[in-house]
Motif scaffolding. Sequence first.
Motif, PDB file in Angstrom:
ATOM      1  N   LEU A 110       7.930  -2.115  -8.092  1.00 16.74           N
ATOM      2  CA  LEU A 110       6.626  -1.668  -7.596  1.00 16.74           C
ATOM      3  C   LEU A 110       5.831  -2.846  -7.041  1.00 16.74           C
ATOM      4  O   LEU A 110       5.152  -2.727  -5.999  1.00 16.74           O
ATOM      5  N   TRP A 111       5.921  -3.988  -7.723  1.00 18.33           N
ATOM      6  CA  TRP A 111       5.230  -5.193  -7.230  1.00 18.33           C
ATOM      7  C   TRP A 111       5.766  -5.600  -5.859  1.00 18.33           C
ATOM      8  O   TRP A 111       4.998  -5.943  -4.961  1.00 18.33           O
ATOM      9  N   ARG A 112       7.094  -5.509  -5.675  1.00 15.90           N
ATOM     10  CA  ARG A 112       7.677  -5.837  -4.375  1.00 15.90           C
ATOM     11  C   ARG A 112       7.180  -4.878  -3.295  1.00 15.90           C
ATOM     12  O   ARG A 112       6.919  -5.284  -2.149  1.00 15.90           O
ATOM     13  N   GLU A 113       7.059  -3.597  -3.635  1.00 18.90           N
ATOM     14  CA  GLU A 113       6.593  -2.617  -2.661  1.00 18.90           C
ATOM     15  C   GLU A 113       5.143  -2.887  -2.273  1.00 18.90           C
ATOM     16  O   GLU A 113       4.771  -2.772  -1.089  1.00 18.90           O
ATOM     17  N   LEU A 114       4.327  -3.263  -3.266  1.00 25.09           N
ATOM     18  CA  LEU A 114       2.938  -3.601  -2.960  1.00 25.09           C
ATOM     19  C   LEU A 114       2.862  -4.814  -2.036  1.00 25.09           C
ATOM     20  O   LEU A 114       2.054  -4.852  -1.098  1.00 25.09           O
ATOM     21  N   ARG A 115       3.692  -5.783  -2.259  1.00 23.89           N
ATOM     22  CA  ARG A 115       3.724  -6.970  -1.400  1.00 23.89           C
ATOM     23  C   ARG A 115       4.143  -6.597   0.024  1.00 23.89           C
ATOM     24  O   ARG A 115       3.591  -7.094   1.008  1.00 23.89           O
ATOM     25  N   THR A 116       5.144  -5.705   0.112  1.00 19.88           N
ATOM     26  CA  THR A 116       5.640  -5.304   1.426  1.00 19.88           C
ATOM     27  C   THR A 116       4.563  -4.562   2.229  1.00 19.88           C
ATOM     28  O   THR A 116       4.430  -4.743   3.443  1.00 19.88           O
ATOM     29  N   LEU A 117       3.792  -3.727   1.545  1.00 20.17           N
ATOM     30  CA  LEU A 117       2.798  -2.897   2.212  1.00 20.17           C
ATOM     31  C   LEU A 117       1.469  -3.621   2.445  1.00 20.17           C
ATOM     32  O   LEU A 117       0.622  -3.115   3.187  1.00 20.17           O
ATOM     33  N   SER A 118       1.306  -4.770   1.795  1.00 23.58           N
ATOM     34  CA  SER A 118       0.036  -5.486   1.969  1.00 23.58           C
ATOM     35  C   SER A 118      -0.038  -6.085   3.372  1.00 23.58           C
ATOM     36  O   SER A 118       0.978  -6.420   3.992  1.00 23.58           O
ATOM     37  N   GLU A 119      -1.258  -6.214   3.855  1.00 21.60           N
ATOM     38  CA  GLU A 119      -1.496  -6.734   5.207  1.00 21.60           C
ATOM     39  C   GLU A 119      -2.241  -8.056   5.124  1.00 21.60           C
ATOM     40  O   GLU A 119      -2.793  -8.401   4.064  1.00 21.60           O
ATOM     41  N   PRO A 120      -2.239  -8.817   6.216  1.00 20.28           N
ATOM     42  CA  PRO A 120      -2.993 -10.065   6.206  1.00 20.28           C
ATOM     43  C   PRO A 120      -4.453  -9.813   5.803  1.00 20.28           C
ATOM     44  O   PRO A 120      -5.067  -8.833   6.231  1.00 20.28           O
ATOM     45  N   GLY A 121      -4.963 -10.663   4.968  1.00 18.22           N
ATOM     46  CA  GLY A 121      -6.327 -10.516   4.473  1.00 18.22           C
ATOM     47  C   GLY A 121      -6.419  -9.745   3.182  1.00 18.22           C
ATOM     48  O   GLY A 121      -7.511  -9.636   2.598  1.00 18.22           O
ATOM     49  N   GLU A 122      -5.300  -9.169   2.712  1.00 17.12           N
ATOM     50  CA  GLU A 122      -5.320  -8.396   1.458  1.00 17.12           C
ATOM     51  C   GLU A 122      -4.738  -9.192   0.293  1.00 17.12           C
ATOM     52  O   GLU A 122      -4.347  -8.615  -0.721  1.00 17.12           O
ATOM     53  N   GLU A 123      -4.680 -10.508   0.444  1.00 16.38           N
ATOM     54  CA  GLU A 123      -4.099 -11.324  -0.625  1.00 16.38           C
ATOM     55  C   GLU A 123      -4.867 -11.140  -1.943  1.00 16.38           C
ATOM     56  O   GLU A 123      -4.284 -11.033  -3.027  1.00 16.38           O
ATOM     57  N   GLY A 124      -6.193 -11.132  -1.851  1.00 14.71           N
ATOM     58  CA  GLY A 124      -6.987 -10.948  -3.066  1.00 14.71           C
ATOM     59  C   GLY A 124      -6.737  -9.609  -3.712  1.00 14.71           C
ATOM     60  O   GLY A 124      -6.640  -9.504  -4.955  1.00 14.71           O
ATOM     61  N   ALA A 125      -6.639  -8.549  -2.907  1.00 15.07           N
ATOM     62  CA  ALA A 125      -6.355  -7.215  -3.441  1.00 15.07           C
ATOM     63  C   ALA A 125      -4.981  -7.187  -4.117  1.00 15.07           C
ATOM     64  O   ALA A 125      -4.793  -6.553  -5.165  1.00 15.07           O
TER      65      ALA A 125
END
Length: 401
Positions: free
Chosen positions: A116-131
């Motif tokens: 699930l953590w990998r999927e969240l990383r894959t779906l995250s976009e630039p600027g969402e590092e904090g999220a």
Amino acid sequence: MTYIEEPEGSVPGLSPGARKLAARCEPQVNELARRMARGAFENLGGYAELPADVKDVEIAATARHAMRLFLRSAVRGPRPSDDGLETFQTRAAQRAEEGMPLQLLLRTYCMGTRELWRELRTLSEPGEEGALVELGDALFAVQDRVVGAVTESYLDEQSALAAEQRERRRSLAQALLDGTAHPERSLADGPALVVFMHLGGGSGGPGGRSPVTVRRLVRRIQAALDRAFGTEALTLLDGAGGHAIAPGCTAVPDQLPELLREIAGPDTRLGACAVTEAGDIPRAAHMVGEVVRIAQACGRPAGLHLLDDVLLEYHLSRPNEGSDRIAALLAPLAGRPELVETLRTHLAQRQDRRVTARLLNLHPNSVDNRLTRIMELTGLDLGAPRDAALALAALALGATA
């Protein structure tokens, strides 16, 4: 800065950006669960051997439920109908009952978190590092709670199952030793070895052991018996010893006496007798107990005792009309345990005064003096074969042990 109102019931502390990323991942849960079931989980040692319904339904469904519960709570906050950890605890108890190894169960949860953590990383976009960091912290905090609850529930169920198994074995052993009916008696029908154990006392003797020490001792003896016989021995044991039945066995393994001495002390004694069917067990159990008692009463060294080792003593010790009169021959030695021990050791060592002196840590002349006193008090002439046999019979009857 634009103020964005948090939805009612959302997880405290999560920013709108973190909730937005979780919402983007939520529709991927079904596909992610399928990928884990067909790929990631298959790489776990032991997973392939699980029944198909456990793999395809239970584990996959639990992983899907865990991911959806986390993401839904992250987006909308927990609902009153959410069951929290109860689902995971219930399924952990089921896995324990089915015999699934705990390490495999926990690895499925940890792997689900990682995927699930990998999927969240894959779906995250630039600027969402904090999220992403927020969701990662929340995800791994939830994993800690889930793994703790799953482990506790699994071990509780395993402990309950083990207690049931011990009680079942104890109940069956009691029924076999008593010769009474039992629903599972057929499990022990056929040849078996009946063993009686008199445990060495160590410091304080068997009666001085604490309940915790006794439970630990009994568990260790059970494990030693199972290992030595290569089967589940049926036992009825306490801190002083007891009986064991080894189905399908006909002889005491060579290593067993030494194993029991290491566990319970150097004074540990055991007797054994093979039977051909369950109906012979009560008689054999009584006999092996008597063999051990007689061997001890007659000064035999601790260890394994078979009927042939004390055949004469066993015969002499059988109660009959003359038993009380024979036992009374040593009544004058009551209150003189050093004389009884000297007599017992002297007869066990074939009346060799020097060996007797060495075993009792005495001078040979002291042994002679004690033997003379014994003969004066009892009227027995220990140099005469008949009187020596009477003394042996009196010891075997155990009246002055």
